[in-house]
Motif scaffolding. Sequence first.
Motif, PDB file in Angstrom:
ATOM      1  N   GLY A  22      19.828   6.618  14.333  1.00  0.00           N
ATOM      2  CA  GLY A  22      21.095   6.430  15.032  1.00  0.00           C
ATOM      3  C   GLY A  22      22.286   6.670  14.131  1.00  0.00           C
ATOM      4  O   GLY A  22      23.363   6.140  14.367  1.00  0.00           O
ATOM      5  N   GLY A  23      22.087   7.466  13.078  1.00  0.00           N
ATOM      6  CA  GLY A  23      23.144   7.743  12.119  1.00  0.00           C
ATOM      7  C   GLY A  23      23.200   6.762  10.957  1.00  0.00           C
ATOM      8  O   GLY A  23      23.868   7.028   9.963  1.00  0.00           O
ATOM      9  N   GLY A  29       7.708  -6.865  17.748  1.00  0.00           N
ATOM     10  CA  GLY A  29       6.897  -5.649  17.808  1.00  0.00           C
ATOM     11  C   GLY A  29       7.615  -4.456  18.405  1.00  0.00           C
ATOM     12  O   GLY A  29       6.971  -3.500  18.831  1.00  0.00           O
ATOM     13  N   LEU A  30       8.936  -4.478  18.421  1.00  0.00           N
ATOM     14  CA  LEU A  30       9.700  -3.372  18.990  1.00  0.00           C
ATOM     15  C   LEU A  30       9.618  -2.126  18.117  1.00  0.00           C
ATOM     16  O   LEU A  30       9.486  -2.211  16.901  1.00  0.00           O
ATOM     17  N   GLY A  31       9.748  -0.977  18.742  1.00  0.00           N
ATOM     18  CA  GLY A  31       9.805   0.286  18.026  1.00  0.00           C
ATOM     19  C   GLY A  31      11.182   0.502  17.431  1.00  0.00           C
ATOM     20  O   GLY A  31      12.140  -0.221  17.739  1.00  0.00           O
ATOM     21  N   ASP A  32      11.296   1.518  16.593  1.00  0.00           N
ATOM     22  CA  ASP A  32      12.562   1.792  15.914  1.00  0.00           C
ATOM     23  C   ASP A  32      13.725   1.979  16.885  1.00  0.00           C
ATOM     24  O   ASP A  32      14.804   1.428  16.685  1.00  0.00           O
ATOM     25  N   PHE A  33      13.524   2.779  17.928  1.00  0.00           N
ATOM     26  CA  PHE A  33      14.625   3.061  18.847  1.00  0.00           C
ATOM     27  C   PHE A  33      15.034   1.814  19.619  1.00  0.00           C
ATOM     28  O   PHE A  33      16.225   1.583  19.855  1.00  0.00           O
ATOM     29  N   GLU A  34      14.063   0.995  19.972  1.00  0.00           N
ATOM     30  CA  GLU A  34      14.393  -0.265  20.656  1.00  0.00           C
ATOM     31  C   GLU A  34      15.212  -1.179  19.749  1.00  0.00           C
ATOM     32  O   GLU A  34      16.146  -1.853  20.206  1.00  0.00           O
ATOM     33  N   ILE A  35      14.894  -1.188  18.472  1.00  0.00           N
ATOM     34  CA  ILE A  35      15.661  -1.987  17.515  1.00  0.00           C
ATOM     35  C   ILE A  35      17.070  -1.427  17.385  1.00  0.00           C
ATOM     36  O   ILE A  35      18.049  -2.181  17.368  1.00  0.00           O
ATOM     37  N   LEU A  36      17.193  -0.109  17.321  1.00  0.00           N
ATOM     38  CA  LEU A  36      18.513   0.513  17.256  1.00  0.00           C
ATOM     39  C   LEU A  36      19.348   0.132  18.477  1.00  0.00           C
ATOM     40  O   LEU A  36      20.518  -0.234  18.341  1.00  0.00           O
ATOM     41  N   GLU A  37      18.760   0.229  19.651  1.00  0.00           N
ATOM     42  CA  GLU A  37      19.496  -0.148  20.867  1.00  0.00           C
ATOM     43  C   GLU A  37      19.932  -1.608  20.807  1.00  0.00           C
ATOM     44  O   GLU A  37      21.056  -1.946  21.179  1.00  0.00           O
ATOM     45  N   TRP A  38      19.054  -2.479  20.333  1.00  0.00           N
ATOM     46  CA  TRP A  38      19.385  -3.896  20.215  1.00  0.00           C
ATOM     47  C   TRP A  38      20.543  -4.099  19.237  1.00  0.00           C
ATOM     48  O   TRP A  38      21.464  -4.882  19.513  1.00  0.00           O
ATOM     49  N   ILE A  39      20.522  -3.388  18.109  1.00  0.00           N
ATOM     50  CA  ILE A  39      21.608  -3.505  17.127  1.00  0.00           C
ATOM     51  C   ILE A  39      22.940  -3.180  17.784  1.00  0.00           C
ATOM     52  O   ILE A  39      23.927  -3.901  17.599  1.00  0.00           O
ATOM     53  N   PRO A  85      30.232   6.722  16.390  1.00  0.00           N
ATOM     54  CA  PRO A  85      29.426   7.597  15.522  1.00  0.00           C
ATOM     55  C   PRO A  85      30.108   7.964  14.209  1.00  0.00           C
ATOM     56  O   PRO A  85      29.452   7.987  13.167  1.00  0.00           O
ATOM     57  N   HIS A  86      31.412   8.229  14.236  1.00  0.00           N
ATOM     58  CA  HIS A  86      32.071   8.612  12.976  1.00  0.00           C
ATOM     59  C   HIS A  86      32.155   7.433  12.005  1.00  0.00           C
ATOM     60  O   HIS A  86      32.143   7.625  10.796  1.00  0.00           O
ATOM     61  N   GLN A  87      32.209   6.198  12.510  1.00  0.00           N
ATOM     62  CA  GLN A  87      32.214   5.032  11.636  1.00  0.00           C
ATOM     63  C   GLN A  87      30.841   4.851  10.979  1.00  0.00           C
ATOM     64  O   GLN A  87      30.749   4.559   9.784  1.00  0.00           O
ATOM     65  N   ILE A  88      29.803   5.032  11.770  1.00  0.00           N
ATOM     66  CA  ILE A  88      28.441   4.924  11.241  1.00  0.00           C
ATOM     67  C   ILE A  88      28.202   6.002  10.203  1.00  0.00           C
ATOM     68  O   ILE A  88      27.661   5.747   9.131  1.00  0.00           O
ATOM     69  N   ASP A  89      28.642   7.221  10.494  1.00  0.00           N
ATOM     70  CA  ASP A  89      28.461   8.330   9.553  1.00  0.00           C
ATOM     71  C   ASP A  89      29.240   8.086   8.258  1.00  0.00           C
ATOM     72  O   ASP A  89      28.719   8.330   7.163  1.00  0.00           O
ATOM     73  N   SER A  90      30.447   7.591   8.374  1.00  0.00           N
ATOM     74  CA  SER A  90      31.250   7.317   7.176  1.00  0.00           C
ATOM     75  C   SER A  90      30.600   6.240   6.318  1.00  0.00           C
ATOM     76  O   SER A  90      30.521   6.379   5.089  1.00  0.00           O
ATOM     77  N   TRP A  91      30.122   5.164   6.950  1.00  0.00           N
ATOM     78  CA  TRP A  91      29.457   4.105   6.205  1.00  0.00           C
ATOM     79  C   TRP A  91      28.193   4.639   5.537  1.00  0.00           C
ATOM     80  O   TRP A  91      27.942   4.374   4.361  1.00  0.00           O
ATOM     81  N   GLN A 145       0.802  -1.225   0.000  1.00  0.00           N
ATOM     82  CA  GLN A 145       0.000   0.000   0.000  1.00  0.00           C
ATOM     83  C   GLN A 145       0.833   1.272   0.000  1.00  0.00           C
ATOM     84  O   GLN A 145       0.351   2.329  -0.387  1.00  0.00           O
ATOM     85  N   GLN A 146       2.058   1.176   0.478  1.00  0.00           N
ATOM     86  CA  GLN A 146       2.937   2.350   0.529  1.00  0.00           C
ATOM     87  C   GLN A 146       4.385   1.898   0.473  1.00  0.00           C
ATOM     88  O   GLN A 146       4.696   0.759   0.805  1.00  0.00           O
ATOM     89  N   ALA A 147       5.237   2.798   0.053  1.00  0.00           N
ATOM     90  CA  ALA A 147       6.662   2.492  -0.027  1.00  0.00           C
ATOM     91  C   ALA A 147       7.283   2.513   1.362  1.00  0.00           C
ATOM     92  O   ALA A 147       6.783   3.192   2.264  1.00  0.00           O
ATOM     93  N   PRO A 148       8.386   1.800   1.529  1.00  0.00           N
ATOM     94  CA  PRO A 148       9.129   1.936   2.780  1.00  0.00           C
ATOM     95  C   PRO A 148       9.759   3.324   2.843  1.00  0.00           C
ATOM     96  O   PRO A 148       9.791   4.047   1.838  1.00  0.00           O
ATOM     97  N   ARG A 149      10.247   3.677   3.997  1.00  0.00           N
ATOM     98  CA  ARG A 149      10.914   4.973   4.122  1.00  0.00           C
ATOM     99  C   ARG A 149      12.110   5.050   3.172  1.00  0.00           C
ATOM    100  O   ARG A 149      12.689   4.035   2.785  1.00  0.00           O
ATOM    101  N   SER A 150      12.450   6.264   2.807  1.00  0.00           N
ATOM    102  CA  SER A 150      13.589   6.496   1.921  1.00  0.00           C
ATOM    103  C   SER A 150      14.860   5.923   2.555  1.00  0.00           C
ATOM    104  O   SER A 150      15.031   5.994   3.775  1.00  0.00           O
ATOM    105  N   PRO A 151      15.768   5.397   1.736  1.00  0.00           N
ATOM    106  CA  PRO A 151      17.030   4.913   2.302  1.00  0.00           C
ATOM    107  C   PRO A 151      17.861   6.051   2.903  1.00  0.00           C
ATOM    108  O   PRO A 151      18.768   5.810   3.689  1.00  0.00           O
ATOM    109  N   ARG A 152      17.514   7.283   2.565  1.00  0.00           N
ATOM    110  CA  ARG A 152      18.236   8.440   3.104  1.00  0.00           C
ATOM    111  C   ARG A 152      17.886   8.731   4.566  1.00  0.00           C
ATOM    112  O   ARG A 152      18.646   9.382   5.272  1.00  0.00           O
ATOM    113  N   VAL A 153      16.708   8.281   4.991  1.00  0.00           N
ATOM    114  CA  VAL A 153      16.288   8.513   6.374  1.00  0.00           C
ATOM    115  C   VAL A 153      17.215   7.719   7.280  1.00  0.00           C
ATOM    116  O   VAL A 153      17.483   6.542   7.041  1.00  0.00           O
ATOM    117  N   ARG A 154      17.705   8.380   8.314  1.00  0.00           N
ATOM    118  CA  ARG A 154      18.667   7.732   9.206  1.00  0.00           C
ATOM    119  C   ARG A 154      18.059   7.494  10.582  1.00  0.00           C
ATOM    120  O   ARG A 154      17.192   8.236  11.037  1.00  0.00           O
TER     121      ARG A 154
END
Length: 152
Positions: free
Chosen positions: A22-23, A75-85, A95-101, A11-20
């Motif tokens: 946690g960086g 059923g976790l939210g985005d931030f919970e998934i980020l923390e798990w990652i 942070p600079h490694q994530i930003d560079s990637w 029904q709808q596209a996923p979010r843009s790959p540009r959306v970040r």
Amino acid sequence: MNTSITTDLTQQAPRSPRVRLGGFAHLPRLIDKARATANDRAGVYIYGRESLLDLQFFKFTGITPDELLAKVSEGLGDFEILEWIHTQTPYQLLPHQIDSWSTWIEKLPGLNPQVRAWIAEFSLAQSPPRTDVGTLFEYLDLDDYVRFGGQA
């Protein structure tokens, strides 16, 4: 499975790959595709090992598509998934490694010559031809837009 957070990519596209998140570029899109896959609502969108872009994220973080899919299915939210990652990576990602990637993946013209040719063919087939589309992320944004009724 907890279905409190669902995404229907028929029904709808996923979010843009540009959306970040946690960086991380692509992570919100990846989560959308995982949620849709978990609920059999992925439509034409490919998740995990069949997606070269997804594989780049998994290679960078050291987690697997199955692990993320299982966590999203809880059923976790985005931030919970980020923390798990961050708890699952075999090494601490700074942070600079994530930003560079993220910067690298966002500017990538394609993950191999076949993908670059496919992007060029798709872009030139639009009316009018879209000669401004040169990266994988530009292609994904345009494809998502056109797929759900937008005019190129």
